[in-house]
Motif scaffolding. Structure first.
Motif, PDB file in Angstrom:
ATOM      1  N   VAL A 116       0.842  -1.204   0.000  1.00 18.16           N
ATOM      2  CA  VAL A 116       0.000   0.000   0.000  1.00 18.16           C
ATOM      3  C   VAL A 116       0.876   1.253   0.000  1.00 18.16           C
ATOM      4  O   VAL A 116       0.618   2.205  -0.761  1.00 18.16           O
ATOM      5  CB  VAL A 116      -0.951  -0.013   1.228  1.00 18.16           C
ATOM      6  CG1 VAL A 116      -1.615   1.331   1.410  1.00 18.16           C
ATOM      7  CG2 VAL A 116      -1.982  -1.106   1.078  1.00 18.16           C
ATOM      8  N   ILE A 117       1.909   1.251   0.804  1.00 19.21           N
ATOM      9  CA  ILE A 117       2.807   2.416   0.858  1.00 19.21           C
ATOM     10  C   ILE A 117       3.547   2.583  -0.458  1.00 19.21           C
ATOM     11  O   ILE A 117       3.714   3.707  -0.952  1.00 19.21           O
ATOM     12  CB  ILE A 117       3.771   2.291   2.056  1.00 19.21           C
ATOM     13  CG1 ILE A 117       2.989   2.418   3.358  1.00 19.21           C
ATOM     14  CG2 ILE A 117       4.869   3.340   1.989  1.00 19.21           C
ATOM     15  CD1 ILE A 117       3.778   2.110   4.608  1.00 19.21           C
ATOM     16  N   THR A 118       3.960   1.478  -1.069  1.00 20.04           N
ATOM     17  CA  THR A 118       4.638   1.538  -2.366  1.00 20.04           C
ATOM     18  C   THR A 118       3.722   2.107  -3.440  1.00 20.04           C
ATOM     19  O   THR A 118       4.150   2.932  -4.252  1.00 20.04           O
ATOM     20  CB  THR A 118       5.121   0.130  -2.782  1.00 20.04           C
ATOM     21  OG1 THR A 118       5.990  -0.378  -1.774  1.00 20.04           O
ATOM     22  CG2 THR A 118       5.842   0.172  -4.106  1.00 20.04           C
ATOM     23  N   GLN A 119       2.461   1.669  -3.435  1.00 16.46           N
ATOM     24  CA  GLN A 119       1.509   2.207  -4.407  1.00 16.46           C
ATOM     25  C   GLN A 119       1.337   3.716  -4.233  1.00 16.46           C
ATOM     26  O   GLN A 119       1.227   4.450  -5.212  1.00 16.46           O
ATOM     27  CB  GLN A 119       0.148   1.507  -4.257  1.00 16.46           C
ATOM     28  CG  GLN A 119       0.157   0.055  -4.654  1.00 16.46           C
ATOM     29  CD  GLN A 119       0.443  -0.142  -6.114  1.00 16.46           C
ATOM     30  OE1 GLN A 119      -0.049   0.586  -6.969  1.00 16.46           O
ATOM     31  NE2 GLN A 119       1.253  -1.140  -6.425  1.00 16.46           N
ATOM     32  N   LEU A 155       4.498   5.512  -5.550  1.00 18.68           N
ATOM     33  CA  LEU A 155       4.563   5.498  -7.008  1.00 18.68           C
ATOM     34  C   LEU A 155       3.440   6.321  -7.645  1.00 18.68           C
ATOM     35  O   LEU A 155       3.258   6.293  -8.850  1.00 18.68           O
ATOM     36  CB  LEU A 155       4.500   4.057  -7.521  1.00 18.68           C
ATOM     37  CG  LEU A 155       5.702   3.174  -7.184  1.00 18.68           C
ATOM     38  CD1 LEU A 155       5.441   1.742  -7.615  1.00 18.68           C
ATOM     39  CD2 LEU A 155       6.960   3.718  -7.840  1.00 18.68           C
ATOM     40  N   LYS A 156       2.682   7.025  -6.814  1.00 17.06           N
ATOM     41  CA  LYS A 156       1.576   7.891  -7.252  1.00 17.06           C
ATOM     42  C   LYS A 156       0.453   7.099  -7.935  1.00 17.06           C
ATOM     43  O   LYS A 156      -0.236   7.605  -8.807  1.00 17.06           O
ATOM     44  CB  LYS A 156       2.081   8.978  -8.208  1.00 17.06           C
ATOM     45  CG  LYS A 156       3.232   9.795  -7.687  1.00 17.06           C
ATOM     46  CD  LYS A 156       2.748  11.024  -7.018  1.00 17.06           C
ATOM     47  CE  LYS A 156       3.915  11.948  -6.742  1.00 17.06           C
ATOM     48  NZ  LYS A 156       4.190  12.114  -5.362  1.00 17.06           N
ATOM     49  N   ARG A 157       0.286   5.840  -7.528  1.00 19.07           N
ATOM     50  CA  ARG A 157      -0.794   5.016  -8.069  1.00 19.07           C
ATOM     51  C   ARG A 157      -1.982   4.977  -7.126  1.00 19.07           C
ATOM     52  O   ARG A 157      -2.984   4.345  -7.420  1.00 19.07           O
ATOM     53  CB  ARG A 157      -0.305   3.595  -8.310  1.00 19.07           C
ATOM     54  CG  ARG A 157       0.719   3.503  -9.402  1.00 19.07           C
ATOM     55  CD  ARG A 157       1.121   2.087  -9.631  1.00 19.07           C
ATOM     56  NE  ARG A 157       2.172   2.006 -10.626  1.00 19.07           N
ATOM     57  CZ  ARG A 157       2.944   0.963 -10.789  1.00 19.07           C
ATOM     58  NH1 ARG A 157       2.789  -0.091 -10.016  1.00 19.07           N
ATOM     59  NH2 ARG A 157       3.875   0.960 -11.706  1.00 19.07           N
ATOM     60  N   LYS A 166      -6.716   6.866   0.356  1.00 13.70           N
ATOM     61  CA  LYS A 166      -6.811   5.422   0.147  1.00 13.70           C
ATOM     62  C   LYS A 166      -5.701   4.692   0.898  1.00 13.70           C
ATOM     63  O   LYS A 166      -5.925   3.634   1.488  1.00 13.70           O
ATOM     64  CB  LYS A 166      -6.724   5.115  -1.345  1.00 13.70           C
ATOM     65  CG  LYS A 166      -6.992   3.672  -1.699  1.00 13.70           C
ATOM     66  CD  LYS A 166      -6.782   3.452  -3.186  1.00 13.70           C
ATOM     67  CE  LYS A 166      -8.099   3.423  -3.892  1.00 13.70           C
ATOM     68  NZ  LYS A 166      -7.960   3.035  -5.317  1.00 13.70           N
ATOM     69  N   MET A 167      -4.496   5.280   0.887  1.00 12.95           N
ATOM     70  CA  MET A 167      -3.375   4.670   1.592  1.00 12.95           C
ATOM     71  C   MET A 167      -3.656   4.602   3.092  1.00 12.95           C
ATOM     72  O   MET A 167      -3.480   3.554   3.717  1.00 12.95           O
ATOM     73  CB  MET A 167      -2.077   5.437   1.353  1.00 12.95           C
ATOM     74  CG  MET A 167      -0.899   4.788   2.057  1.00 12.95           C
ATOM     75  SD  MET A 167       0.509   5.820   2.440  1.00 12.95           S
ATOM     76  CE  MET A 167      -0.141   7.201   3.288  1.00 12.95           C
ATOM     77  N   PHE A 168      -4.097   5.709   3.677  1.00 13.23           N
ATOM     78  CA  PHE A 168      -4.377   5.732   5.110  1.00 13.23           C
ATOM     79  C   PHE A 168      -5.504   4.762   5.480  1.00 13.23           C
ATOM     80  O   PHE A 168      -5.439   4.087   6.507  1.00 13.23           O
ATOM     81  CB  PHE A 168      -4.728   7.137   5.585  1.00 13.23           C
ATOM     82  CG  PHE A 168      -3.524   8.010   5.796  1.00 13.23           C
ATOM     83  CD1 PHE A 168      -2.472   7.600   6.594  1.00 13.23           C
ATOM     84  CD2 PHE A 168      -3.442   9.247   5.190  1.00 13.23           C
ATOM     85  CE1 PHE A 168      -1.365   8.396   6.789  1.00 13.23           C
ATOM     86  CE2 PHE A 168      -2.333  10.058   5.371  1.00 13.23           C
ATOM     87  CZ  PHE A 168      -1.295   9.628   6.174  1.00 13.23           C
ATOM     88  N   VAL A 190      -3.991   1.127   5.180  1.00 21.36           N
ATOM     89  CA  VAL A 190      -3.039   0.884   6.266  1.00 21.36           C
ATOM     90  C   VAL A 190      -3.799   0.758   7.588  1.00 21.36           C
ATOM     91  O   VAL A 190      -3.468  -0.096   8.413  1.00 21.36           O
ATOM     92  CB  VAL A 190      -1.957   1.983   6.319  1.00 21.36           C
ATOM     93  CG1 VAL A 190      -1.150   1.904   7.596  1.00 21.36           C
ATOM     94  CG2 VAL A 190      -1.035   1.884   5.113  1.00 21.36           C
ATOM     95  N   SER A 191      -4.809   1.577   7.783  1.00 24.10           N
ATOM     96  CA  SER A 191      -5.604   1.500   9.013  1.00 24.10           C
ATOM     97  C   SER A 191      -6.299   0.147   9.140  1.00 24.10           C
ATOM     98  O   SER A 191      -6.333  -0.439  10.222  1.00 24.10           O
ATOM     99  CB  SER A 191      -6.652   2.608   9.045  1.00 24.10           C
ATOM    100  OG  SER A 191      -6.044   3.868   9.040  1.00 24.10           O
ATOM    101  N   ILE A 192      -6.836  -0.357   8.037  1.00 23.74           N
ATOM    102  CA  ILE A 192      -7.496  -1.661   8.059  1.00 23.74           C
ATOM    103  C   ILE A 192      -6.505  -2.756   8.451  1.00 23.74           C
ATOM    104  O   ILE A 192      -6.803  -3.605   9.297  1.00 23.74           O
ATOM    105  CB  ILE A 192      -8.154  -1.963   6.699  1.00 23.74           C
ATOM    106  CG1 ILE A 192      -9.369  -1.057   6.498  1.00 23.74           C
ATOM    107  CG2 ILE A 192      -8.557  -3.430   6.595  1.00 23.74           C
ATOM    108  CD1 ILE A 192      -9.957  -1.088   5.110  1.00 23.74           C
TER     109      ILE A 192
END
Length: 118
Positions: free
Chosen positions: A22-25, A28-30, A35-37, A40-42
């Motif tokens: 998730v952090i890599t996505q 990479l601006k994908r 969405k990342m937070f 990661v929270s889940i």
């Protein structure tokens, strides 16, 4: 080794892979920051839930809220399979997003090419 420890150790690699993915996505601006937070929270909630499984069971048993047996080996395998499936579905969703984005780009390029030919 405790079954709860085994449960945590079996699921920890999937959680670490998911969080790094998730952090890599995001890097990479994908993916968007929101969405990342969210993702990661889940995964952190899943990790906390797995970490607190034994204390929660012991507390429920001590207060007579449950009279069931503790975690069985089958339960460990079943929960690990569920976490693995969540990880796989998350990866497939990310790949689908990439394919959808690429298809939209190809559609846009095709539209531009066809509009210049007329």
């Amino acid at each position: 080794m405790s079954r709860y420890t085994l449960l945590l150790l079996l699921n920890l690699p999937f959680i670490i892979l998911a969080v790094t993915g998730v952090i890599t996505q995001y890097k990479l601006k994908r993916s968007t920051r929101r969405k990342m937070f969210t993702q990661v929270s889940i995964w952190i909630i899943i990790l906390i839930g797995l970490s607190l499984a034994q204390p929660l069971y012991e507390w429920l048993f001590a207060h007579n809220w449950t009279q069931t047996e503790s975690l069985s080996l089958f339960d460990v395998i079943q929960i690990t399979a569920i976490v693995f499936l969540i990880y796989v579905v998350n990866r497939l969703r990310a790949k689908t997003d990439v394919i959808e984005r690429r298809l939209n780009d190809l559609h846009q390029e095709t539209s531009i090419i066809l509009s210049t030919k007329r």
